[in-house]
Design a protein around this motif. Structure first.
Motif, mmCIF file in Angstrom:
data_model
loop_
_atom_site.group_PDB
_atom_site.id
_atom_site.type_symbol
_atom_site.label_atom_id
_atom_site.label_comp_id
_atom_site.label_asym_id
_atom_site.label_seq_id
_atom_site.Cartn_x
_atom_site.Cartn_y
_atom_site.Cartn_z
ATOM 1 N N LEU A 101 40.498 60.423 51.246
ATOM 2 C CA LEU A 101 39.056 60.373 51.458
ATOM 3 C C LEU A 101 38.712 61.360 52.557
ATOM 4 O O LEU A 101 39.447 61.515 53.528
ATOM 5 C CB LEU A 101 38.616 58.967 51.863
ATOM 6 N N ASP A 120 32.181 62.398 54.665
ATOM 7 C CA ASP A 120 30.942 62.966 54.156
ATOM 8 C C ASP A 120 29.893 62.941 55.263
ATOM 9 O O ASP A 120 29.110 63.867 55.423
ATOM 10 C CB ASP A 120 30.489 62.157 52.945
ATOM 11 N N ASP A 127 30.661 57.930 56.277
ATOM 12 C CA ASP A 127 30.750 57.876 54.815
ATOM 13 C C ASP A 127 31.977 58.667 54.401
ATOM 14 O O ASP A 127 32.139 59.821 54.813
ATOM 15 C CB ASP A 127 29.504 58.489 54.158
ATOM 16 N N TRP A 128 32.835 58.044 53.610
ATOM 17 C CA TRP A 128 34.053 58.711 53.160
ATOM 18 C C TRP A 128 34.000 58.831 51.644
ATOM 19 O O TRP A 128 33.783 57.844 50.948
ATOM 20 C CB TRP A 128 35.296 57.911 53.565
ATOM 21 N N ASN A 129 34.265 60.034 51.173
ATOM 22 C CA ASN A 129 34.206 60.288 49.745
ATOM 23 C C ASN A 129 35.548 60.866 49.283
ATOM 24 O O ASN A 129 36.241 61.527 50.050
ATOM 25 C CB ASN A 129 33.073 61.272 49.444
ATOM 26 N N SER A 183 32.110 60.809 41.658
ATOM 27 C CA SER A 183 32.528 59.405 41.721
ATOM 28 C C SER A 183 33.966 59.223 41.264
ATOM 29 O O SER A 183 34.337 58.164 40.747
ATOM 30 C CB SER A 183 31.584 58.546 40.868
ATOM 31 N N HIS A 240 31.161 56.255 47.210
ATOM 32 C CA HIS A 240 31.795 56.524 48.506
ATOM 33 C C HIS A 240 31.894 55.228 49.295
ATOM 34 O O HIS A 240 31.249 54.228 48.962
ATOM 35 C CB HIS A 240 31.009 57.570 49.308
#
Lengths: 253, 165
Positions: free
Chosen positions: B53, B56, B83-85, B91, A22
Protein backbone atom coordinates in the motif's frame (compact mmCIF):
# COMPACT_ATOMS: atom_id res chain seq x y z
CA UNK A 1 -7.61 -9.15 20.04
CA UNK A 2 -3.97 -9.77 19.25
CA UNK A 3 -1.45 -8.16 16.99
CA UNK A 4 -1.62 -9.63 13.50
CA UNK A 5 -5.21 -10.88 13.80
CA UNK A 6 -7.16 -10.62 10.59
CA UNK A 7 -9.74 -7.97 11.33
CA UNK A 8 -11.18 -6.60 8.10
CA UNK A 9 -11.05 -6.43 4.33
CA UNK A 10 -10.13 -3.29 2.46
CA UNK A 11 -13.10 -1.70 0.68
CA UNK A 12 -14.42 1.17 -1.35
CA UNK A 13 -16.69 2.81 1.19
CA UNK A 14 -19.81 0.97 0.06
CA UNK A 15 -19.31 2.39 -3.41
CA UNK A 16 -18.34 5.90 -2.34
CA UNK A 17 -14.99 5.35 -4.10
CA UNK A 18 -15.98 2.95 -6.91
CA UNK A 19 -12.65 3.20 -8.72
CA UNK A 20 -10.35 3.88 -5.76
CA UNK A 21 -10.79 1.41 -2.94
CA UNK A 22 -8.39 2.40 -0.17
CA UNK A 23 -7.78 2.18 3.55
CA UNK A 24 -8.51 5.25 5.60
CA UNK A 25 -6.10 4.73 8.51
CA UNK A 26 -6.64 7.03 11.45
CA UNK A 27 -5.21 7.20 14.95
CA UNK A 28 -6.99 9.13 17.70
CA UNK A 29 -5.84 10.15 21.14
CA UNK A 30 -9.31 9.83 22.62
CA UNK A 31 -12.62 8.24 21.85
CA UNK A 32 -14.86 11.30 21.91
CA UNK A 33 -14.73 12.00 18.19
CA UNK A 34 -17.42 11.32 15.64
CA UNK A 35 -17.25 7.91 14.02
CA UNK A 36 -17.80 7.08 10.38
CA UNK A 37 -16.81 10.54 9.22
CA UNK A 38 -13.46 11.52 7.76
CA UNK A 39 -11.46 13.88 10.01
CA UNK A 40 -11.46 16.87 7.69
CA UNK A 41 -10.80 20.32 9.13
CA UNK A 42 -10.36 23.81 7.74
CA UNK A 43 -9.23 25.94 9.45
CA UNK A 44 -7.09 23.63 11.55
CA UNK A 45 -6.69 24.63 15.19
CA UNK A 46 -4.07 23.41 17.64
CA UNK A 47 -6.80 21.78 19.68
CA UNK A 48 -8.12 19.76 16.74
CA UNK A 49 -4.63 18.80 15.52
CA UNK A 50 -3.79 17.42 18.97
CA UNK A 51 -6.71 15.01 18.83
CA UNK A 52 -4.86 12.83 16.34
CA UNK A 53 -1.58 10.95 15.98
CA UNK A 54 0.29 10.08 12.82
CA UNK A 55 -0.34 6.32 12.56
CA UNK A 56 2.73 5.63 10.44
CA UNK A 57 5.00 7.50 12.84
CA UNK A 58 3.44 5.91 15.90
CA UNK A 59 3.91 2.41 14.47
CA UNK A 60 7.41 3.17 13.23
CA UNK A 61 8.40 4.22 16.75
CA UNK A 62 7.19 0.90 18.16
CA UNK A 63 7.79 -1.59 15.39
CA UNK A 64 10.92 -3.33 16.70
CA UNK A 65 11.58 -4.55 20.21
CA UNK A 66 14.39 -5.94 22.31
CA UNK A 67 13.56 -8.09 25.34
CA UNK A 68 15.65 -8.73 28.42
CA UNK A 69 14.72 -11.32 31.06
CA UNK A 70 14.88 -10.04 34.63
CA UNK A 71 15.54 -12.16 37.69
CA UNK A 72 14.26 -11.74 41.21
CA UNK A 73 16.88 -10.23 43.46
CA UNK A 74 19.42 -9.64 40.71
CA UNK A 75 20.83 -6.90 38.58
CA UNK A 76 20.48 -7.58 34.87
CA UNK A 77 23.21 -5.89 32.91
CA UNK A 78 23.00 -5.21 29.21
CA UNK A 79 24.26 -2.95 26.45
CA UNK A 80 21.51 -1.05 24.65
CA UNK A 81 21.48 -2.44 21.10
CA UNK A 82 20.05 0.78 19.67
CA UNK A 83 19.11 4.27 20.75
CA UNK A 84 15.69 4.16 22.40
CA UNK A 85 13.55 6.15 24.82
CA UNK A 86 12.49 4.78 28.18
CA UNK A 87 9.07 6.39 27.72
CA UNK A 88 7.90 3.58 25.42
CA UNK A 89 9.75 0.78 27.21
CA UNK A 90 7.68 -1.49 29.40
CA UNK A 91 7.90 -4.37 31.84
CA UNK A 92 5.90 -7.49 31.13
CA UNK A 93 5.08 -9.80 34.02
CA UNK A 94 2.47 -12.56 34.20
CA UNK A 95 1.05 -11.45 30.88
CA UNK A 96 0.56 -7.85 32.00
CA UNK A 97 2.47 -4.89 30.59
CA UNK A 98 3.20 -1.72 32.50
CA UNK A 99 5.39 1.31 31.92
CA UNK A 100 8.69 1.44 33.79
CA UNK A 101 7.17 3.96 36.16
CA UNK A 102 4.19 1.76 37.00
CA UNK A 103 6.38 -1.35 37.22
CA UNK A 104 8.60 0.48 39.68
CA UNK A 105 5.58 1.51 41.76
CA UNK A 106 4.41 -2.11 41.76
CA UNK A 107 7.89 -3.19 42.87
CA UNK A 108 8.47 -5.35 39.83
CA UNK A 109 11.71 -3.43 39.30
CA UNK A 110 13.88 -1.09 41.35
CA UNK A 111 13.39 2.57 40.49
CA UNK A 112 17.13 3.13 40.29
CA UNK A 113 19.05 2.23 37.17
CA UNK A 114 22.82 2.15 36.85
CA UNK A 115 24.54 3.46 33.75
CA UNK A 116 28.16 2.83 32.81
CA UNK A 117 29.69 6.17 31.99
CA UNK A 118 32.88 8.00 32.80
CA UNK A 119 34.45 4.58 33.47
CA UNK A 120 32.20 3.82 36.39
CA UNK A 121 28.64 2.86 37.24
CA UNK A 122 26.52 5.92 37.96
CA UNK A 123 23.08 5.67 39.49
CA UNK A 124 19.95 7.42 38.29
CA UNK A 125 17.13 7.65 40.75
CA UNK A 126 14.37 7.46 38.18
CA UNK A 127 14.50 4.81 35.49
CA UNK A 128 11.83 6.65 33.52
CA UNK A 129 14.22 9.54 32.91
CA UNK A 130 16.86 7.37 31.30
CA UNK A 131 17.57 7.44 27.59
CA UNK A 132 18.93 4.14 26.29
CA UNK A 133 22.01 5.05 24.28
CA UNK A 134 23.32 2.55 21.75
CA UNK A 135 26.18 0.36 23.08
CA UNK A 136 26.09 1.95 26.53
CA UNK A 137 25.69 -0.49 29.43
CA UNK A 138 22.78 -0.40 31.85
CA UNK A 139 21.86 -2.34 34.97
CA UNK A 140 18.23 -2.92 35.99
CA UNK A 141 17.18 -4.71 39.19
CA UNK A 142 14.25 -7.10 39.25
CA UNK A 143 12.09 -7.84 42.27
CA UNK A 144 10.12 -10.65 40.63
CA UNK A 145 10.95 -13.74 38.63
CA UNK A 146 9.76 -14.01 35.06
CA UNK A 147 9.50 -10.33 34.26
CA UNK A 148 10.98 -8.93 31.07
CA UNK A 149 12.23 -5.48 30.17
CA UNK A 150 11.05 -4.57 26.67
CA UNK A 151 12.59 -1.67 24.80
CA UNK A 152 11.05 -0.37 21.57
CA UNK A 153 13.44 1.00 18.96
CA UNK A 154 12.28 3.97 16.88
CA UNK A 155 12.72 3.49 13.15
CA UNK A 156 13.39 7.20 12.66
CA UNK A 157 11.24 7.36 9.56
CA UNK A 158 8.40 9.85 9.05
CA UNK A 159 10.51 12.71 10.39
CA UNK A 160 8.21 15.34 8.88
CA UNK A 161 5.26 13.90 10.79
CA UNK A 162 7.30 14.09 14.00
CA UNK A 163 8.28 17.66 13.22
CA UNK A 164 4.65 18.65 12.59
CA UNK A 165 3.52 17.08 15.85
CA UNK A 166 6.44 18.62 17.75
CA UNK A 167 5.59 22.06 16.35
CA UNK A 168 1.91 21.72 17.27
CA UNK A 169 3.01 20.75 20.78
CA UNK A 170 5.40 23.71 20.92
CA UNK A 171 2.54 26.07 20.13
CA UNK A 172 0.20 24.36 22.58
CA UNK A 173 2.82 24.66 25.32
CA UNK A 174 3.91 28.23 24.65
CA UNK A 175 0.76 29.84 23.29
CA UNK A 176 -2.59 29.31 24.91
CA UNK A 177 -4.63 27.56 22.19
CA UNK A 178 -7.80 28.95 23.77
CA UNK A 179 -6.58 32.51 23.31
CA UNK A 180 -9.02 34.05 20.81
CA UNK A 181 -6.11 35.90 19.22
CA UNK A 182 -4.78 32.61 17.98
CA UNK A 183 -6.59 31.28 14.93
CA UNK A 184 -5.05 28.46 12.99
CA UNK A 185 -1.98 26.51 11.90
CA UNK A 186 -1.00 26.04 8.26
CA UNK A 187 0.96 22.78 7.89
CA UNK A 188 0.73 22.89 4.09
CA UNK A 189 3.21 25.78 4.10
CA UNK A 190 5.76 23.90 6.18
CA UNK A 191 9.21 24.33 4.68
CA UNK A 192 12.45 22.51 5.31
CA UNK A 193 16.06 23.64 5.19
CA UNK A 194 19.14 21.82 6.27
CA UNK A 195 22.77 22.28 7.11
CA UNK A 196 25.45 19.73 7.87
CA UNK A 197 23.95 18.77 11.22
CA UNK A 198 20.22 19.53 11.27
CA UNK A 199 17.05 19.54 9.22
CA UNK A 200 14.98 22.63 10.07
CA UNK A 201 11.19 22.62 9.74
CA UNK A 202 9.21 25.85 9.74
CA UNK A 203 5.40 26.01 9.99
CA UNK A 204 3.34 29.22 9.89
CA UNK A 205 0.43 29.95 12.18
CA UNK A 206 -2.08 32.79 12.12
CA UNK A 207 -3.09 35.07 14.95
CA UNK A 208 -5.10 38.26 15.27
CA UNK A 209 -3.69 41.03 17.42
CA UNK A 210 -6.75 43.21 16.99
CA UNK A 211 -5.47 44.72 13.77
CA UNK A 212 -6.20 41.83 11.44
CA UNK A 213 -4.66 38.41 10.89
CA UNK A 214 -0.88 38.11 11.03
CA UNK A 215 1.52 35.23 10.59
CA UNK A 216 3.90 33.79 13.12
CA UNK A 217 6.25 30.86 12.79
CA UNK A 218 7.20 27.80 14.77
CA UNK A 219 10.41 25.84 14.16
CA UNK A 220 11.65 22.34 14.83
CA UNK A 221 15.21 21.15 14.19
CA UNK A 222 16.00 17.45 13.85
CA UNK A 223 19.58 16.29 14.33
CA UNK A 224 20.64 14.23 11.32
CA UNK A 225 22.97 11.85 13.15
CA UNK A 226 20.40 11.03 15.86
CA UNK A 227 16.88 12.13 14.83
CA UNK A 228 15.48 11.73 18.31
CA UNK A 229 17.43 14.86 19.27
CA UNK A 230 15.19 17.78 18.38
CA UNK A 231 14.99 21.46 19.17
CA UNK A 232 12.01 23.84 19.16
CA UNK A 233 11.45 27.56 18.80
CA UNK A 234 8.49 29.81 18.00
CA UNK A 235 7.18 33.35 17.72
CA UNK A 236 4.80 34.40 20.45
CA UNK A 237 2.28 37.05 19.46
CA UNK A 238 1.33 37.72 23.08
CA UNK A 239 4.74 37.64 24.73
CA UNK A 240 8.40 36.86 24.37
CA UNK A 241 9.34 34.57 21.50
CA UNK A 242 10.65 31.17 22.50
CA UNK A 243 14.36 30.82 21.81
CA UNK A 244 15.82 27.51 20.71
CA UNK A 245 15.16 24.92 23.38
CA UNK A 246 15.85 21.20 23.35
CA UNK A 247 12.84 18.88 23.24
CA UNK A 248 12.85 16.08 25.81
CA UNK A 249 14.44 13.18 23.91
CA UNK A 250 12.18 10.73 25.70
CA UNK A 251 9.02 12.36 24.37
CA UNK A 252 7.58 10.66 21.31
CA UNK A 253 4.01 10.86 20.11
CA UNK B 1 25.90 0.43 45.55
CA UNK B 2 29.20 -1.05 44.48
CA UNK B 3 29.25 -2.96 41.27
CA UNK B 4 31.68 -5.83 41.21
CA UNK B 5 32.92 -8.03 38.41
CA UNK B 6 30.98 -10.92 39.96
CA UNK B 7 27.91 -8.82 39.72
CA UNK B 8 28.62 -8.14 36.08
CA UNK B 9 29.43 -11.70 35.06
CA UNK B 10 26.80 -13.41 37.12
CA UNK B 11 23.88 -11.33 36.16
CA UNK B 12 24.46 -10.60 32.52
CA UNK B 13 21.23 -10.53 30.56
CA UNK B 14 20.92 -11.08 26.84
CA UNK B 15 18.80 -9.13 24.39
CA UNK B 16 16.71 -11.14 22.01
CA UNK B 17 13.94 -10.06 19.73
CA UNK B 18 10.75 -11.38 21.15
CA UNK B 19 7.99 -12.98 19.16
CA UNK B 20 5.76 -13.51 22.20
CA UNK B 21 2.95 -11.09 22.83
CA UNK B 22 -0.01 -11.04 25.17
CA UNK B 23 -3.47 -9.64 24.78
CA UNK B 24 -4.65 -6.54 26.55
CA UNK B 25 -2.09 -3.78 26.65
CA UNK B 26 -0.34 -3.06 23.38
CA UNK B 27 3.39 -3.65 23.15
CA UNK B 28 4.96 -3.73 19.74
CA UNK B 29 3.06 -2.32 16.75
CA UNK B 30 3.12 -3.40 13.12
CA UNK B 31 1.62 -2.32 9.81
CA UNK B 32 -2.00 -3.33 9.16
CA UNK B 33 -1.12 -5.34 6.08
CA UNK B 34 1.29 -8.07 5.02
CA UNK B 35 3.85 -6.80 2.56
CA UNK B 36 4.29 -10.31 1.15
CA UNK B 37 0.64 -10.93 0.44
CA UNK B 38 -0.39 -11.41 -3.20
CA UNK B 39 -3.78 -9.88 -3.75
CA UNK B 40 -4.13 -9.21 -7.44
CA UNK B 41 -3.20 -11.48 -10.34
CA UNK B 42 -3.36 -8.46 -12.60
CA UNK B 43 -0.91 -6.67 -10.34
CA UNK B 44 1.41 -9.67 -10.44
CA UNK B 45 1.32 -9.71 -14.24
CA UNK B 46 2.46 -6.11 -14.19
CA UNK B 47 5.42 -7.10 -12.07
CA UNK B 48 4.09 -5.35 -8.97
CA UNK B 49 4.00 -8.40 -6.76
CA UNK B 50 2.96 -8.07 -3.19
CA UNK B 51 0.34 -6.33 -1.14
CA UNK B 52 2.05 -2.97 -1.02
CA UNK B 53 0.00 0.00 0.00
CA UNK B 54 1.24 3.47 -0.76
CA UNK B 55 0.23 6.69 0.91
CA UNK B 56 -2.41 8.54 -1.04
CA UNK B 57 -2.85 11.16 1.66
CA UNK B 58 -0.37 11.68 4.46
CA UNK B 59 -1.01 13.01 7.95
CA UNK B 60 -2.22 16.67 8.05
CA UNK B 61 -2.38 16.76 4.25
CA UNK B 62 -4.43 19.64 2.82
CA UNK B 63 -6.69 17.88 0.35
CA UNK B 64 -7.47 20.27 -2.52
CA UNK B 65 -9.22 17.60 -4.57
CA UNK B 66 -12.26 16.96 -2.42
CA UNK B 67 -15.51 16.11 -4.16
CA UNK B 68 -18.92 15.11 -2.94
CA UNK B 69 -20.64 11.87 -3.89
CA UNK B 70 -21.84 13.47 -7.10
CA UNK B 71 -18.43 14.72 -8.19
CA UNK B 72 -18.98 18.33 -7.24
CA UNK B 73 -15.82 20.07 -5.92
CA UNK B 74 -15.61 20.88 -2.22
CA UNK B 75 -13.41 23.43 -0.39
CA UNK B 76 -9.95 22.10 0.57
CA UNK B 77 -9.59 20.62 4.03
CA UNK B 78 -6.89 19.11 6.23
CA UNK B 79 -6.97 15.34 6.53
CA UNK B 80 -5.93 14.23 10.04
CA UNK B 81 -5.32 10.64 8.96
CA UNK B 82 -3.69 8.66 6.17
CA UNK B 83 -5.18 7.10 3.05
CA UNK B 84 -3.37 4.04 1.73
CA UNK B 85 -4.03 2.69 -1.72
CA UNK B 86 -2.73 -0.39 -3.53
CA UNK B 87 0.28 0.28 -5.68
CA UNK B 88 -1.53 -1.11 -8.72
CA UNK B 89 -4.02 1.69 -8.39
CA UNK B 90 -7.77 1.95 -8.80
CA UNK B 91 -9.58 -0.70 -6.79
CA UNK B 92 -7.14 -3.55 -7.35
CA UNK B 93 -6.65 -3.71 -3.58
CA UNK B 94 -10.35 -4.24 -2.92
CA UNK B 95 -10.78 -7.11 -0.47
CA UNK B 96 -7.19 -7.05 0.73
CA UNK B 97 -6.70 -8.46 4.21
CA UNK B 98 -6.16 -5.98 7.05
CA UNK B 99 -4.55 -6.97 10.34
CA UNK B 100 -4.62 -5.63 13.88
CA UNK B 101 -1.62 -3.33 14.34
CA UNK B 102 -1.24 -4.30 18.01
CA UNK B 103 -2.99 -6.08 20.83
CA UNK B 104 -6.18 -4.26 21.71
CA UNK B 105 -9.91 -4.29 22.12
CA UNK B 106 -12.53 -3.84 19.44
CA UNK B 107 -14.62 -0.87 20.51
CA UNK B 108 -17.17 -0.46 17.74
CA UNK B 109 -17.85 -1.43 14.17
CA UNK B 110 -20.39 -0.41 11.59
CA UNK B 111 -20.65 -1.75 8.08
CA UNK B 112 -22.66 1.19 6.81
CA UNK B 113 -26.18 1.29 5.52
CA UNK B 114 -27.68 1.70 8.98
CA UNK B 115 -29.37 4.85 10.32
CA UNK B 116 -26.37 5.50 12.59
CA UNK B 117 -23.74 5.13 9.90
CA UNK B 118 -22.44 7.87 7.69
CA UNK B 119 -22.07 7.21 3.99
CA UNK B 120 -18.35 6.36 4.16
CA UNK B 121 -18.84 2.61 4.18
CA UNK B 122 -17.77 0.22 6.91
CA UNK B 123 -15.48 1.12 9.75
CA UNK B 124 -13.86 -0.58 12.70
CA UNK B 125 -12.53 1.15 15.81
CA UNK B 126 -9.95 -0.61 17.98
CA UNK B 127 -8.61 0.66 21.30
CA UNK B 128 -4.97 -0.03 22.07
CA UNK B 129 -4.23 0.55 25.77
CA UNK B 130 -0.60 1.57 26.21
CA UNK B 131 1.68 0.50 29.07
CA UNK B 132 1.80 4.09 30.36
CA UNK B 133 -1.95 4.14 30.96
CA UNK B 134 -2.86 6.11 27.85
CA UNK B 135 -4.46 4.62 24.79
CA UNK B 136 -4.69 5.12 21.08
CA UNK B 137 -7.76 4.43 18.96
CA UNK B 138 -7.22 3.12 15.45
CA UNK B 139 -10.01 3.65 12.96
CA UNK B 140 -10.05 1.51 9.82
CA UNK B 141 -12.49 3.14 7.44
CA UNK B 142 -14.14 2.38 4.07
CA UNK B 143 -13.68 -1.33 4.78
CA UNK B 144 -15.63 -3.96 2.86
CA UNK B 145 -16.12 -6.38 5.73
CA UNK B 146 -15.16 -7.19 9.30
CA UNK B 147 -13.51 -10.56 9.72
CA UNK B 148 -14.97 -11.21 13.14
CA UNK B 149 -18.24 -12.11 14.72
CA UNK B 150 -19.56 -9.24 16.81
CA UNK B 151 -22.16 -11.19 18.72
CA UNK B 152 -20.68 -13.96 20.73
CA UNK B 153 -17.51 -13.31 22.69
CA UNK B 154 -15.23 -10.75 24.30
CA UNK B 155 -12.04 -11.03 22.37
CA UNK B 156 -11.10 -11.66 18.82
CA UNK B 157 -8.12 -13.44 17.42
CA UNK B 158 -7.64 -14.77 13.94
CA UNK B 159 -10.80 -16.80 13.28
CA UNK B 160 -12.08 -16.06 16.79
CA UNK B 161 -15.28 -14.14 17.55
CA UNK B 162 -15.15 -10.78 19.26
CA UNK B 163 -17.29 -8.31 21.10
CA UNK B 164 -18.15 -4.70 20.33
CA UNK B 165 -18.90 -2.25 23.09
Amino acid sequence: MYIGDTIARLGDGNGLYPTAAHLHFEMRRNNSLTLGKDPYYNPLSITDALKYSSPSLFIDDRNRMGTLSLTHGSWSVFPAPEHAPSSTAFIEYSGIRHSLSKASNLQWIYQYVYVWQNNRWESFSDITQVWFEKDRWYAVYGFVDGATLNILFPGNNYQKDRALIDMVRTLATNINPANPQFTTIQPEYTTTQEDANFVYYNMPFVYNDGNGNKSGYVWQATQKSLPMIRWESCDNPTGQPLGWRRIDINVLD
Amino acid sequence: MKVTSTFLLGLLGVFVFSGVVYAGTAGVFRLPYDTNQHWSADCDRRGLIGYKLIADQVFMHLNTDLKDRYGNPLPPKYHLAEDWNGQCGNSTDFGGVLYAVADGIVEKADMGGSPTSQDNGGWLLIRHPLPDGNARYILYEHIASVETNPRTSRTVQNRRPCVYR
